[in-house]
Structures are given as C-alpha cells and as structure tokens.
Design a protein around this motif. Structure first.
Motif, PDB file in Angstrom:
ATOM      1  N   VAL B  45     -36.736 -26.257  10.152  1.00 45.72           N
ATOM      2  CA  VAL B  45     -35.667 -26.956  10.854  1.00 45.72           C
ATOM      3  C   VAL B  45     -36.381 -27.180  12.230  1.00 45.72           C
ATOM      4  O   VAL B  45     -37.256 -26.627  12.696  1.00 45.72           O
ATOM      5  N   ARG B  46     -36.248 -28.468  12.596  1.00 47.52           N
ATOM      6  CA  ARG B  46     -36.796 -29.195  13.774  1.00 47.52           C
ATOM      7  C   ARG B  46     -36.091 -30.061  14.853  1.00 47.52           C
ATOM      8  O   ARG B  46     -36.482 -30.238  15.972  1.00 47.52           O
ATOM      9  N   ARG B  47     -34.778 -30.421  14.361  1.00 44.30           N
ATOM     10  CA  ARG B  47     -34.090 -31.278  15.262  1.00 44.30           C
ATOM     11  C   ARG B  47     -32.870 -30.527  15.932  1.00 44.30           C
ATOM     12  O   ARG B  47     -32.334 -29.621  15.484  1.00 44.30           O
ATOM     13  N   PHE B  48     -32.636 -30.859  17.346  1.00 43.58           N
ATOM     14  CA  PHE B  48     -31.484 -30.149  17.706  1.00 43.58           C
ATOM     15  C   PHE B  48     -30.293 -30.023  17.014  1.00 43.58           C
ATOM     16  O   PHE B  48     -29.532 -28.908  16.831  1.00 43.58           O
ATOM     17  N   ARG B  53     -26.142 -26.638  13.994  1.00 46.37           N
ATOM     18  CA  ARG B  53     -25.406 -26.543  12.799  1.00 46.37           C
ATOM     19  C   ARG B  53     -25.419 -25.354  12.229  1.00 46.37           C
ATOM     20  O   ARG B  53     -24.831 -24.504  11.965  1.00 46.37           O
ATOM     21  N   VAL B  54     -26.909 -25.019  11.827  1.00 51.46           N
ATOM     22  CA  VAL B  54     -27.165 -23.984  11.108  1.00 51.46           C
ATOM     23  C   VAL B  54     -27.025 -22.612  11.925  1.00 51.46           C
ATOM     24  O   VAL B  54     -26.631 -21.286  11.363  1.00 51.46           O
ATOM     25  N   LEU B  55     -27.198 -22.771  13.273  1.00 47.38           N
ATOM     26  CA  LEU B  55     -27.179 -21.404  14.084  1.00 47.38           C
ATOM     27  C   LEU B  55     -25.644 -21.088  14.485  1.00 47.38           C
ATOM     28  O   LEU B  55     -25.068 -20.133  14.916  1.00 47.38           O
ATOM     29  N   GLY B  56     -24.998 -22.206  14.854  1.00 47.75           N
ATOM     30  CA  GLY B  56     -23.498 -22.375  15.494  1.00 47.75           C
ATOM     31  C   GLY B  56     -23.640 -21.759  16.930  1.00 47.75           C
ATOM     32  O   GLY B  56     -22.680 -21.374  17.513  1.00 47.75           O
ATOM     33  N   ALA B  57     -24.801 -21.804  17.551  1.00 51.69           N
ATOM     34  CA  ALA B  57     -25.084 -21.326  18.805  1.00 51.69           C
ATOM     35  C   ALA B  57     -24.423 -22.440  19.640  1.00 51.69           C
ATOM     36  O   ALA B  57     -24.329 -23.690  19.287  1.00 51.69           O
ATOM     37  N   PRO B  58     -23.691 -21.967  20.906  1.00 48.44           N
ATOM     38  CA  PRO B  58     -23.320 -22.891  21.876  1.00 48.44           C
ATOM     39  C   PRO B  58     -24.180 -24.038  22.210  1.00 48.44           C
ATOM     40  O   PRO B  58     -25.573 -23.690  22.331  1.00 48.44           O
ATOM     41  N   ARG B  59     -24.217 -25.324  22.415  1.00 44.41           N
ATOM     42  CA  ARG B  59     -25.054 -26.429  22.713  1.00 44.41           C
ATOM     43  C   ARG B  59     -25.709 -26.313  23.939  1.00 44.41           C
ATOM     44  O   ARG B  59     -27.110 -26.190  23.887  1.00 44.41           O
ATOM     45  N   ALA B  60     -25.247 -25.634  25.048  1.00 48.37           N
ATOM     46  CA  ALA B  60     -25.661 -25.450  26.255  1.00 48.37           C
ATOM     47  C   ALA B  60     -26.785 -24.235  26.179  1.00 48.37           C
ATOM     48  O   ALA B  60     -27.828 -24.566  26.720  1.00 48.37           O
ATOM     49  N   VAL B  61     -26.323 -23.294  25.474  1.00 45.25           N
ATOM     50  CA  VAL B  61     -27.424 -22.112  25.324  1.00 45.25           C
ATOM     51  C   VAL B  61     -28.435 -22.758  24.409  1.00 45.25           C
ATOM     52  O   VAL B  61     -29.653 -22.392  24.838  1.00 45.25           O
ATOM     53  N   LEU B  62     -28.278 -23.299  23.370  1.00 42.22           N
ATOM     54  CA  LEU B  62     -29.303 -23.911  22.559  1.00 42.22           C
ATOM     55  C   LEU B  62     -30.330 -24.718  23.247  1.00 42.22           C
ATOM     56  O   LEU B  62     -31.488 -24.642  23.159  1.00 42.22           O
ATOM     57  N   SER B  63     -29.665 -25.686  24.051  1.00 42.47           N
ATOM     58  CA  SER B  63     -30.454 -26.388  25.014  1.00 42.47           C
ATOM     59  C   SER B  63     -31.274 -25.893  25.824  1.00 42.47           C
ATOM     60  O   SER B  63     -32.527 -26.184  25.782  1.00 42.47           O
ATOM     61  N   ASP B  64     -30.909 -24.668  26.155  1.00 45.55           N
ATOM     62  CA  ASP B  64     -31.571 -23.723  27.266  1.00 45.55           C
ATOM     63  C   ASP B  64     -32.789 -23.310  26.525  1.00 45.55           C
ATOM     64  O   ASP B  64     -33.840 -23.088  27.034  1.00 45.55           O
ATOM     65  N   ARG B  65     -32.436 -22.622  25.496  1.00 43.06           N
ATOM     66  CA  ARG B  65     -33.357 -21.752  24.835  1.00 43.06           C
ATOM     67  C   ARG B  65     -34.666 -22.808  24.086  1.00 43.06           C
ATOM     68  O   ARG B  65     -35.883 -22.374  24.407  1.00 43.06           O
ATOM     69  N   LEU B  66     -34.251 -23.754  23.857  1.00 42.42           N
ATOM     70  CA  LEU B  66     -35.205 -24.735  23.341  1.00 42.42           C
ATOM     71  C   LEU B  66     -36.259 -25.099  24.506  1.00 42.42           C
ATOM     72  O   LEU B  66     -37.297 -25.130  24.391  1.00 42.42           O
ATOM     73  N   ALA B  67     -35.524 -25.591  25.742  1.00 44.93           N
ATOM     74  CA  ALA B  67     -36.401 -25.835  26.883  1.00 44.93           C
ATOM     75  C   ALA B  67     -37.224 -24.728  27.350  1.00 44.93           C
ATOM     76  O   ALA B  67     -38.332 -24.948  27.813  1.00 44.93           O
ATOM     77  N   THR B  68     -36.633 -23.629  27.284  1.00 44.69           N
ATOM     78  CA  THR B  68     -37.396 -22.319  27.531  1.00 44.69           C
ATOM     79  C   THR B  68     -38.922 -22.277  26.491  1.00 44.69           C
ATOM     80  O   THR B  68     -39.762 -21.962  27.362  1.00 44.69           O
ATOM     81  N   LEU B  69     -38.441 -22.255  25.399  1.00 46.60           N
ATOM     82  CA  LEU B  69     -39.600 -22.041  24.402  1.00 46.60           C
ATOM     83  C   LEU B  69     -40.373 -23.204  24.626  1.00 46.60           C
ATOM     84  O   LEU B  69     -41.715 -22.871  24.516  1.00 46.60           O
ATOM     85  N   VAL B  70     -40.059 -24.502  24.736  1.00 43.42           N
ATOM     86  CA  VAL B  70     -41.177 -25.243  24.875  1.00 43.42           C
ATOM     87  C   VAL B  70     -41.908 -25.121  26.231  1.00 43.42           C
ATOM     88  O   VAL B  70     -43.123 -25.216  26.580  1.00 43.42           O
ATOM     89  N   ALA B  71     -41.072 -24.943  27.402  1.00 43.74           N
ATOM     90  CA  ALA B  71     -41.876 -24.466  28.636  1.00 43.74           C
ATOM     91  C   ALA B  71     -42.849 -23.078  28.387  1.00 43.74           C
ATOM     92  O   ALA B  71     -43.943 -23.086  29.303  1.00 43.74           O
ATOM     93  N   GLN B  72     -42.728 -22.283  27.722  1.00 43.62           N
ATOM     94  CA  GLN B  72     -43.537 -21.299  27.193  1.00 43.62           C
ATOM     95  C   GLN B  72     -44.539 -21.645  26.227  1.00 43.62           C
ATOM     96  O   GLN B  72     -45.661 -20.830  26.004  1.00 43.62           O
ATOM     97  N   GLY B  73     -44.446 -22.864  25.757  1.00 43.93           N
ATOM     98  CA  GLY B  73     -45.497 -23.282  24.836  1.00 43.93           C
ATOM     99  C   GLY B  73     -45.577 -22.485  23.451  1.00 43.93           C
ATOM    100  O   GLY B  73     -46.196 -22.846  22.731  1.00 43.93           O
ATOM    101  N   VAL B  74     -44.446 -22.198  23.296  1.00 45.84           N
ATOM    102  CA  VAL B  74     -43.908 -21.614  21.748  1.00 45.84           C
ATOM    103  C   VAL B  74     -43.528 -22.749  20.725  1.00 45.84           C
ATOM    104  O   VAL B  74     -43.993 -22.895  19.814  1.00 45.84           O
ATOM    105  N   LEU B  75     -42.791 -23.781  21.385  1.00 46.48           N
ATOM    106  CA  LEU B  75     -42.412 -24.918  20.639  1.00 46.48           C
ATOM    107  C   LEU B  75     -42.889 -26.257  21.473  1.00 46.48           C
ATOM    108  O   LEU B  75     -43.261 -26.055  22.544  1.00 46.48           O
TER     109      LEU B  75
END
Lengths: 161, 161
Positions: B45-48, B53-75
């Motif tokens: 999976v690669r797109r927001f 859709r597959v996780l069912g996570a709240p959009r706000a949380v998902l947005s934050d987690r993706l940003a954090t993981l990018v900031a950490q250099g994991v994504l």
DNA sequence: CGAAGGGGGTTCGTCAAGTGAACCCAGCGG
DNA sequence: CCGCTGGGTTCACTTGACGAACCCCCTTCG
C-alpha cells in the motif's frame, strides 16, 4: 513484481485485515508501557515497585498494564514469601510471554542501528553457551538465511471471496 | 543465575534505561496505528486513500502518523504521475523503514501462534527463491540457532556508575 | 500497645490523544 | 460552470495518560 510494485507485496483486496496477527498482537501488547514492562520482565524485574521505579510509569497505568498482561496470560501473578517477610506476589513471564522475546529483540536491534547516538548498543545479547553475539535472522525451512525483507514473499492463506 | 533469578537477567541497577533501544524504537513507531501503517506499506500500500480504506483509521490520525513516519525517515513522500492523471504523491518505505520488517514479522509470528482461532496463520511468509516457509530465529556469530530466549544473556555495554 | 514504613494498589482532577463527521481545496472531466 | 476524487484540516466529543494524594495490609520498632 506485482500490481503494488513491491517484491513480495500482496494485492490489497486479497486478504482479510480483520484477522491480521500483527493487529491482534498489538491489541494485546500495543498499549503504552506494555512492551516496556515486558522488557523489564525479561531483564529480571518482577515486583510492582521495581517496575514502577525503573520505568517511571504512573502507578495507575502500570497497575492496569500488569493486570491486562496477566489477564492475557503473558504474565503470571505468583504469591511468594521471603523468610521473615510477609507474603507478596510477583509478576513472572509465562511461556506465552517469553515467546514475545523476538519482538523485543527486533525493536531493540532497530533502535541500536538507527537511534544509538554513539553507534554503540546500550545492551548486547550473547549466546549463553558460546558467548558470541546474537542477532535475529529470517531463515527458511531449507536452511537459507535471508538477507532482507525483499527476499520474502507474503502468501495469504485464504483467497479472496 | 543471578539476583533476579532469570537466566540472562541483568542486575537492575546496572544499565541505563533512558537510552534503551526498545523505548527509542517505540518512540518512533509505538503510537497507535504506526505499525499497522507499516504492515500495509510492506504489503504494497502506498497511497493515503488506500491506507485509510484498509486500516479504517481516522483520517486525522493517519495523516499525523504518515507525517511522523516521513519526518523520522521511515517513509518517504514521493510525487508521481500516472499517465492521464494529475500528479499525486505516495508513501514508500525507506531502507530505515524496511529494516523494521523483523519487528513486524515477530509480532505476526506471535499472533499466529497464540491468537489465530483455527490455528492457521492468515498470512504465510515464504522464501522468494526456494518457496520454503520462513521464520525468525536468533542465531549467534558462531552459527548456532538458539532454541529460545533462555539461551540469551544480556550484557550491558556501560557498567554502572 | 501504638507509630512508622513499605508494598501494592485505587481515586481524582487535569491534560493529551484518538475518534468520526464535516468541511476544504486543487485539479481534472464533462 | 459543476461535480468528482485524492489528500487533507477542523471541530466537538470521548478515551486514555499523567501526577499527586489517599488507602489497606502486614511487619518491625519503640
């Protein structure tokens, strides 16, 4: 390759996330402090006050996490009595808990690689018998040690539908 | 044995928890949803919208987690453009992210063992090259495959004081 | 005997984090 | 111009984490 473009990737619709083992495991040990409690348990900590002191977690949270881990069968609450002292109880790892060891080791190895400032792991794991350093590896039933995640192919057990 | 009574246990005062790699790693990927995001990333999976859709996570949380993981250099957030479509961006694992694979596999294996109702793992990992099933193992530098956590001795790198 | 102290908690007020629904904006197709 | 889709943000609400205070049981000390 495949539609998603990753080696080893699974077409997204093909498997049922609701029974995913990663999610299930995180439901058991994924709350804040749970894995740190287990880390200490592996290092020999057994008593409430010791967990509290070394972790610095709020007592209420720690109390809840220990109760949850006991309810899940990961820890066991064992009464014991040192001579001259009153009866107390301690928390011990069960086999189910001991089997979480690889997960902690995996997290530790990643932290050692990417987070240790001086490049030195704070804690090293060695083989009890031969004293050599130990690391986690993916091995296949044919005995090959895999070099990385790219050599893995994920196969859903139940096809879609 | 040792004061704490576990094989491999470390006397509690001897090492500094504040730089523990497990805690450090959990600070990066230990928040709710982070590891599940990475699970999906490993499955391709690669797109927001797909994560959502597959996780069912709240959009706000998902947005934050993706940003954090990018900031950490994991994504890594990579712009791309399919023909006839407008430019989008996708989230890809970096090497730092790929190296979290063993942690996910460890969690998965534990869940497979203890949580799968029918005893059948929902997802099986196989060696890309030989097709044999793959599992995580602790191996030492001398080539021994350890049978379990009990064969491990933890050695703090910096003595107390 | 009563006071003190430590282990193992629970309760409480506060504050941060997660949740779901609604809203927003850019770009494209019609 | 209208509406659709991807990728978000904002908002009101609930849940969870936090730190401090309090509590009970048992043992030891004076």
């Amino acid at each position: 390759m495949n539609p998603a473009g990753y080696p080893g990737a699974v077409s997204e619709a093909v498997w049922d996330r609701s029974r995913c083992s990663v999610a299930g495991t995180l439901a058991v040990v994924g709350e804040k402090w749970s894995l740190l409690v287990l880390r200490e348990a592996f290092l020999g900590v057994r008593r409430f006050a010791d967990f509290q002191r070394v972790l610095g977690a709020p007592r209420a949270v720690l109390s809840d996490r220990l109760a949850t881990l006991v309810a899940q069968g990961v820890l066991q609450r064992v009464p014991y009595q040192a001579e001259g002292e009153r009866q107390r109880h301690e928390y011990r790892l069960t086999q189910k808990g001991i089997d979480l060891h690889p997960a902690l080791v995996a997290l530790m190895e990643w932290g050692d690689r990417y987070l240790a400032e001086d490049g030195e792991a704070p804690l090293e794991l060695r083989h009890r018998d031969c004293g050599e350093p130990v690391h986690l590896a993916l091995v296949c039933a044919a005995g090959h040690e895999l070099a990385g995640a790219r050599e893995v192919r994920a196969v859903p057990r139940v096809p879609a539908g």
